[in-house]
Design an enzyme around this catalytic site. Structure first.
Site, PDB file in Angstrom:
ATOM      1  N   SER A 126      16.967  32.611   6.370  1.00  0.00           N
ATOM      2  CA  SER A 126      16.501  31.550   7.085  1.00  0.00           C
ATOM      3  C   SER A 126      17.115  30.206   7.141  1.00  0.00           C
ATOM      4  CB  SER A 126      15.206  31.272   6.747  1.00  0.00           C
ATOM      5  OG  SER A 126      14.084  32.404   7.217  1.00  0.00           O
ATOM      6  N   THR A 127      18.115  30.159   6.457  1.00  0.00           N
ATOM      7  CA  THR A 127      18.907  28.674   5.916  1.00  0.00           C
ATOM      8  C   THR A 127      20.064  28.454   7.095  1.00  0.00           C
ATOM      9  OG1 THR A 127      20.497  29.497   4.277  1.00  0.00           O
ATOM     10  CG2 THR A 127      18.440  28.901   3.623  1.00  0.00           C
ATOM     11  N   GLY A 128      20.247  29.535   7.872  1.00  0.00           N
ATOM     12  CA  GLY A 128      21.342  29.143   9.172  1.00  0.00           C
ATOM     13  C   GLY A 128      20.572  28.622  10.253  1.00  0.00           C
ATOM     14  N   GLY A 183      25.143  34.837  13.470  1.00  0.00           N
ATOM     15  CA  GLY A 183      25.290  34.631  12.136  1.00  0.00           C
ATOM     16  C   GLY A 183      25.267  36.063  11.281  1.00  0.00           C
ATOM     17  N   VAL A 184      24.758  36.085  10.125  1.00  0.00           N
ATOM     18  CA  VAL A 184      24.918  37.168   9.384  1.00  0.00           C
ATOM     19  C   VAL A 184      24.641  38.406  10.067  1.00  0.00           C
ATOM     20  CG1 VAL A 184      22.604  37.124   8.027  1.00  0.00           C
ATOM     21  CG2 VAL A 184      24.739  37.890   7.109  1.00  0.00           C
ATOM     22  N   ASP A 185      23.607  38.510  10.850  1.00  0.00           N
ATOM     23  CA  ASP A 185      23.106  39.758  11.491  1.00  0.00           C
ATOM     24  C   ASP A 185      24.403  40.037  12.554  1.00  0.00           C
ATOM     25  OD1 ASP A 185      21.403  41.453  12.930  1.00  0.00           O
ATOM     26  OD2 ASP A 185      20.166  39.889  13.892  1.00  0.00           O
ATOM     27  N   TYR A 244      17.746  29.501  11.590  1.00  0.00           N
ATOM     28  CA  TYR A 244      16.385  29.476  11.559  1.00  0.00           C
ATOM     29  C   TYR A 244      16.137  28.168  10.648  1.00  0.00           C
ATOM     30  CZ  TYR A 244      14.712  33.915  13.179  1.00  0.00           C
ATOM     31  OH  TYR A 244      14.719  35.111  14.161  1.00  0.00           O
ATOM     32  N   ASP A 287      31.437  37.373   1.738  1.00  0.00           N
ATOM     33  CA  ASP A 287      30.910  38.180   2.861  1.00  0.00           C
ATOM     34  C   ASP A 287      30.157  39.213   2.500  1.00  0.00           C
ATOM     35  OD1 ASP A 287      30.613  39.437   5.499  1.00  0.00           O
ATOM     36  OD2 ASP A 287      32.971  39.128   5.801  1.00  0.00           O
TER      37      ASP A 287
END
Ligand code: ADP
Length: 197
Positions: A127-129, A38-40, A131, A16
């Site tokens: 970008s791999t989630g 997501g991560v944001d 997006y 994480d």
């Protein structure tokens, strides 16, 4: 998994990113810099309101952040001192400049870190989630761009360590495979035995 490029450690680990104690973590933000999923979302939740305040100030002063660019804020309550916010491409099938934009997001993030005198940087898989960038392709673009950044510049960069902190096993494995492929093509120093997180 770990290699050395231009004097900088490049490490892959599963975890994480909000828990990383580095000079800066990188956020896969959107152009409005208002947080999201997501991560944001995880970074804003863990870092508290100071990060969002700084993001709002940036958007007030310079407008929305175009894809491929990067800005820096405080890390707020995070163990990381700063957050570099960058915007990756939304995947539209691969013929809309997605690879160039993704490369730019990594390159600009590293440039901001170097400009600010930072030494340790942790990236998520941009970008791999939400997006939708295909993971295997994104991993290769990411590692190639980081490699070329670290190899560029006379005598390497001032960076000590660049980490990829990959949230799940599947993402970790995609990056480990890509790092092996990139390393084989380039003969990187210090490539270890088969990947384990
Ligand atoms: P994007 O809009 O760039 O696709 P997402 O946040 O949807 O952003 O996904 C990007 C990557 O970040 C995905 O691999 C997702 O699993 C990962 N991710 C989500 N939360 C975290 C976290 N706390 N630390 C590291 N990576 C995370």
């Amino acid at each position: 998994m770990e290699v050395v490029i231009g004097g900088t450690q490049l490490r892959l680990l599963q975890g994480d990113i909000t828990r990383e104690r580095v000079d800066t973590i990188v956020n896969s933000a959107n152009s409005g810099l208002m947080g999201g999923g997501g991560v944001d979302g995880a970074i804003h939740r863990a870092g508290g309101p100071a990060i969002l305040e700084a993001c709002k100030r940036i958007v007030r002063e310079r407008g929305r952040l175009p894809a491929g660019q990067a800005v820096i804020t405080t890390g707020g309550l995070l163990p990381a001192r700063h957050v570099v916010h960058t915007v990756g491409p939304v995947w539209h099938g691969g013929r809309s400049g997605e690879a160039d934009t993704l490369s730019s997001a990594y390159r600009e993030s590293l440039s901001v870190a170097v400009r600010e005198g930072l030494r340790t940087v942790a990236f998520p898989s941009i970008s791999t989630g939400a997006y939708g960038y295909p993971l295997d392709l994104a991993a290769r673009v990411a590692l190639r761009e980081v490699q070329s950044f670290l190899e560029g510049g006379e005598g390497g960069t001032p960076l000590e360590e660049v980490r990829f902190v990959l949230f799940d096993r599947r993402t970790y494995e995609a990056y480990a495979d890509a790092l092996s492929a990139v390393a084989e093509g380039k003969g990187l120093a210090g490539l270890g035995p088969p990947p384990k997180p």
